[in-house]
Design an enzyme around this catalytic site. Structure first.
Site, PDB file in Angstrom:
ATOM      1  N   SER A   1       0.845  -1.192   0.000  1.00 10.60           N
ATOM      2  CA  SER A   1       0.000   0.000   0.000  1.00 10.60           C
ATOM      3  C   SER A   1       0.885   1.248   0.000  1.00 10.60           C
ATOM      4  O   SER A   1       1.680   1.430  -0.921  1.00 10.60           O
ATOM      5  CB  SER A   1      -0.955  -0.038   1.194  1.00 10.60           C
ATOM      6  OG  SER A   1      -1.987   0.907   1.042  1.00 10.60           O
TER       7      SER A   1
ATOM      8  N   ASP B   1      -9.761  -3.507  -5.633  1.00  9.66           N
ATOM      9  CA  ASP B   1      -9.149  -2.692  -4.579  1.00  9.66           C
ATOM     10  C   ASP B   1      -9.781  -1.305  -4.539  1.00  9.66           C
ATOM     11  O   ASP B   1      -9.854  -0.612  -5.548  1.00  9.66           O
ATOM     12  CB  ASP B   1      -7.643  -2.577  -4.841  1.00  9.66           C
ATOM     13  CG  ASP B   1      -6.863  -2.133  -3.623  1.00  9.66           C
ATOM     14  OD1 ASP B   1      -7.393  -1.317  -2.850  1.00  9.66           O
ATOM     15  OD2 ASP B   1      -5.736  -2.604  -3.447  1.00  9.66           O
TER      16      ASP B   1
ATOM     17  N   HIS C   1      -8.206  -4.704  -1.562  1.00 12.89           N
ATOM     18  CA  HIS C   1      -6.982  -4.228  -0.930  1.00 12.89           C
ATOM     19  C   HIS C   1      -6.442  -5.202   0.109  1.00 12.89           C
ATOM     20  O   HIS C   1      -5.234  -5.308   0.287  1.00 12.89           O
ATOM     21  CB  HIS C   1      -7.254  -2.867  -0.276  1.00 12.89           C
ATOM     22  CG  HIS C   1      -6.027  -2.091   0.065  1.00 12.89           C
ATOM     23  ND1 HIS C   1      -5.180  -1.600  -0.900  1.00 12.89           N
ATOM     24  CD2 HIS C   1      -5.497  -1.708   1.258  1.00 12.89           C
ATOM     25  CE1 HIS C   1      -4.184  -0.935  -0.319  1.00 12.89           C
ATOM     26  NE2 HIS C   1      -4.346  -0.994   0.987  1.00 12.89           N
TER      27      HIS C   1
END
Length: 684
Positions: A536, A621, A656
C-alpha cells in the site's frame, strides 16, 4: 522456448497541470470494465504463473508449512459485555470464524450468533464485521461485504428466534450503534463513487432504509465521519476527522430523537478524541502545541476547547497514544523511545505505576476492555521472537493471569532458538533511525545471510516489532528479518511522523535506503542478498527506493502499491484522494505538484537496471486502484535495461486486503516467499 512478457499497448494521453505536461501511455488501463484491460491483466497473470511454474511445489510446501503452525481449532479469549461472555472461534478445516456467546457464565450453554462458514457459501470473497448487540441483548446488527470494496450491507438478526429481519442497508462502512430504545440504529454511509464515509443516518427497526433520516452530512471532502457509543454507554458520538483536524458531536443514548451537540467545533490543526467518566469528559488532544498529545478534562455542559483543563501534561519525550477508563482506574498507553508503556493510575491518586517490560523488541497494549466496573486490565504482550500472550492484570493486587499464549504447532518451534535486537542506522541528515531485527541463533551475521527489510512509513502508522509464526519460514531458512522504523510512522513520537509527510516525504524513502546501507555495511547482509518489502503506502516506498537505489536490492516485493501519486492525487473521484491532501499535499498547488512529481514512482521510471520485482494487486481494490501497479509494471517493462524478473499478479476476485479466508491469505504470502527463496536458490 523463451516465455515473453506481455507488452501493453501505448495510447499517449497528455496530462497538463501548472503548465507542465506529462504523457501517460498507459492511462487507458483506468477502466475495470474494459475487456482489453482484463485481457492484459490476465496475460500478466499467465506470464507470472508460467514463469514461476517451477516454484509451484515450493509455494504449496510453504503454504502447508505456514498453515501447520496455526492451530485450526482455535478460539479467542472471551470478554464480558452487558451480562454475556463473547468469543470467536475457528474449527478445523474451516476458513471463517464462528461468533458465539454465553450468558453470565462460560459454563452455560453456548449460543452461536454467526457461523461465517455457512454465510460465506457461494461467495469468492466474504467478510462479516461490525457486530453490534442491542442493549436488551436480543438483537444484533451485522454487516457483510462479498465484493471486497469495503462497501458493507447492514442487517439485523433476532438472537432469540434466529430470524434475520428484512431491514437491509447498503453501501455502509459496516459499523452501527444502537440507541437505548433497542429500535434505533445509527450508521455511516459511503459516497458511492469516492467511497468516502460522509453521512450518518438513523434507522428505525422495521422500516425501509429508504425512509432513514439523515442525521449528519460531512460536506468537507477532506474529512470522513463515523459513529460509536462511549464506553460508559451513556452517549452516542459522531466523529469527523481529517489528517490534521477532528470534531465530535454527542447525544444521550436514551434520547435517539434528540439533536446532536457539537463537542468542540473543528479548528484546523486541532486533534482530539473524547472519553466519558462520571460527570467529566476526558480529552486526548494536541491543543496548545502538545505535539505528542496530552490529556485534558472538562465538565459535561462546558465542552468547548476553551473550557478544557489540563489533566496529564504534554511531554516532549513521550507520545500519549490512548487512555482506557475504568470505574476506579485509568490506564495510559504511552510510547517512549519507540517502546510501548502502560501506566496504571487510581482516580484518587493513591496508586500510580508502570507495567514492567524488559525487551527492546516487543509489542504491548491494552486489549478488549469493554467492562467499565472492573479492576481487571486485559492487555497483550509479545516479543519479536516469541508468541503473544493475552493477560488479565488485577490493577489492585498487581496479580496477573495469562489467559492465552499463541500456540505454534508442528513441534519445531522453540523461542530460545531466535534472537532479536534493535540497532540504529544514521540517516544522511544525521538522524538515528531504529531497526528491529529477528533471526535464528545459528544464522551467521557476517554478510553472507539473506535479509528481508520491511517498512511502511506513512499516516503515522507504527509497525511494531511483532511476532509472526508465518515469518518462521524465512528465519528457519537462514533469513534475517528487519523492520525499519522510518520517518512517516510514529515510532519515535508525533514529530517522527511530521518529519516524513508532505514536503518532507522523501525522508521516508532515504531513511529506508540508509537503513539498507547500514545493514550491508554492518555485515548483516549484502546487496546480492538484500530484499525489500512493503504494501500500500509501503508499496509507494518500494517504488521510490527502486528508482533511487535499485543497486541495493536483489529482489523487491510491492503489494497493492500506491505508485501513480500525482495522477491519483489530482483525481478527486478516486477513493481516499481528498482526505489525503494533508498527508501527501494537494497537487492543485504547484509546490506540492512539483514535489510529488519528483518522487512519484510511476513518473520517475527510467531506462536503467531494476531489481527482481514481484508486484501484487486486487481488481476490486478500493484503497489503491489496480491500474496503478498495472501501469507501473507496463512502464517498467518498457524502460528497464536488465533481464531481471518482473511479475504482476492480480487477484481478479479480491481487493486491498487480499483473499478473505483465514488460510487463503497464506497462499499470497507463500507466493511472496517463494519469489525471494527462488532468487536465493532455496527452491526446496
Amino acid at each position: 522456448m523463451q516465455i515473453k512478457p506481455p507488452v501493453a499497448k501505448k495510447v499517449p494521453k497528455s496530462l497538463e497541470k501548472h503548465g507542465d505536461i506529462r504523457i501517460d501511455d498507459y492511462y487507458w488501463m483506468n477502466d475495470r470494465e474494459n475487456q482489453e484491460v482484463l485481457d492484459h491483466l490476465n496475460a500478466e497473470n499467465s506470464y507470472y504463473h508460467n514463469m514461476t511454474a517451477h516454484t509451484k511445489a515450493l509455494q504449496d510446501s510453504l503454504f502447508l508449512e505456514m498453515k501447520s503452525r496455526i492451530k485450526e481449532d482455535d478460539s479467542s479469549v472471551p470478554y464480558k459485555l452487558n451480562g454475556y461472555w463473547y468469543s470467536t472461534r475457528y474449527e478445523t478445516g474451516k476458513e471463517y470464524p464462528i461468533y458465539a456467546r454465553s450468558e453470565e457464565s462460560l459454563d452455560n450453554p453456548e449460543e452461536v450468533l454467526f457461523d461465517c462458514n455457512i454465510l460465506a457459501e457461494g461467495h469468492e470473497f466474504f467478510n462479516l464485521r461490525g457486530i453490534s448487540i442491542a442493549p436488551n441483548n436480543e438483537l444484533a446488527a451485522f454487516a457483510v461485504d462479498t465484493v471486497s470494496r469495503r462497501q458493507y450491507t447492514i442487517q439485523v438478526k433476532n438472537l432469540k428466534t434466529g430470524e434475520i429481519y428484512p431491514d437491509s442497508i447498503e453501501n455502509t462502512t459496516g459499523s452501527s450503534v444502537w440507541a437505548d430504545d433497542n429500535r434505533t440504529l445509527f450508521y455511516t454511509k459511503k459516497d458511492p463513487v469516492t467511497l468516502r464515509s460522509d453521512k450518518i443516518y438513523k434507522h428505525v427497526l422495521g422500516t425501509s432504509s429508504d425512509k432513514d433520516e439523515l442525521v449528519f452530512h460531512e460536506t468537507d471532502d477532506t474529512y470522513s465521519t463515523f459513529v460509536y457509543k462511549s464506553k460508559s454507554r451513556k452517549f452516542i458520538i459522531i466523529g469527523s476527522v481529517s489528517t490534521l483536524t477532528s470534531e465530535y458531536q454527542i447525544l444521550e443514548a436514551n434520547n435517539p430523537n434528540g439533536n446532536f451537540k457539537v463537542f468542540s467545533p473543528r479548528k484546523r490543526g486541532l486533534e482530539y478524541s473524547i472519553s466519558h467518566y462520571k460527570d467529566r469528559f476526558y480529552v486526548l488532544t494536541n491543543k496548545d502545541g502538545a505535539t505528542n498529545f496530552k490529556l485534558m478534562q472538562t465538565s459535561l455542559d462546558k465542552t468547548d476547547s476553551e473550557s478544557w483543563e489540563e489533566f496529564i501534561p504534554h511531554r516532549e519525550d513521550v507520545l500519549l497514544e490512548d487512555v482506557d477508563i475504568f470505574k476506579d482506574y485509568y490506564v495510559l498507553s504511552e510510547r517512549k523511545n519507540g517502546l510501548n508503556e502502560l501506566k496504571i493510575t487510581k482516580w484518587d491518586n493513591t496508586t500510580s505505576y508502570y507495567l514492567p517490560f524488559d525487551s527492546e523488541t516487543y509489542v504491548a497494549g491494552t486489549s478488549v476492555n469493554l467492562d467499565f466496573d472492573t479492576q481487571t486490565l486485559r492487555y497483550f504482550y509479545n516479543e519479536m521472537g516469541a508468541p503473544y500472550a493475552i493477560i488479565d492484570f488485577d490493577m489492585a493486587t498487581k496479580g496477573k493471569t495469562i489467559l492465552k499464549e499463541l500456540e505454534v504447532l508442528g513441534g519445531k518451534f522453540d523461542k530460545a532458538n531466535y534472537e532479536t535486537k534493535r540497532v540504529w542506522a544514521t540517516a544522511r541528515d544525521g538522524v538515528k533511525v531504529p531497526i528491529s531485527m529477528v533471526y535464528h541463533k545459528n544464522t551467521p551475521l557476517d554478510g553472507t545471510s539473506p535479509l528481508l527489510q520491511y517498512a511502511y512509513g506513512s499516516y503515522g502508522n507504527t509497525i511494531d516489532p511483532y511476532f509472526s509464526s508465518i515469518r518462521l519460514s524465512l528465519l528457519d531458512r537462514g533469513f534475517v528479518y528487519a523492520i525499519a522504523h522510518v520517518r512517516g510512522g510514529e515510532y519515535l513520537g508525533r514529530p517522527w511522523y511530521e518529519d516524513g509527510k508532505l514536503l518532507r516525504k522523501k525522508n521516508t524513502f532515504t531513511d529506508f535506503i540508509d537503513c539498507s546501507k547500514f545493514l550491508i555495511s554492518e555485515n548483516y547482509t549484502s546487496a546480492e542478498r538484500l530484499y525489500a518489502s512493503g504494501g500500500s503506502a509501503g508499496g509507494l516506498l518500494m517504488g521510490a527506493v527502486v528508482n533511487m537505489a535499485p543497486e541495493l536490492y536483489n529482489g523487491v516485493i510491492a503489494a497493492v502499491p500506491f505508485v501513480d501519486v500525482v495522477t491519483t492525487m489530482l483525481d478527486d473521484t478516486i477513493p481516499l484522494t481528498t482526505g489525503e491532501y494533508d498527508e501527501w499535499g494537494n497537487p492543485n498547488e504547484k509546490e506540492y505538484y512539483e514535489y510529488m512529481k519528483s518522487y512519484s514512482p510511476y513518473d520517475n521510471v527510467e531506462a536503467k537496471a531494476y531489481p527482481n520485482m514481484y508486484v501484487s494487486t486486487g481488481l476490486h481494490d478500493s484503497q489503491v486502484q489496480y491500474w496503478e501497479p498495472a501501469k507501473w509494471v507496463a512502464k517498467l517493462r518498457e524502460m528497464k535495461t536488465d533481464n531481471n524478473l518482473l511479475f504482476l499478479d492480480t487477484n481478479m476476485d479480491a481487493g486491498h486486503g487480499g483473499a478473505s479466508g483465514r488460510f487463503e491469505s497464506l497462499k499470497e504470502t507463500a507466493k511472496e516467499y517463494a519469489f525471494i527463496l527462488d532468487l536465493e536458490g532455496k527452491v526446496l
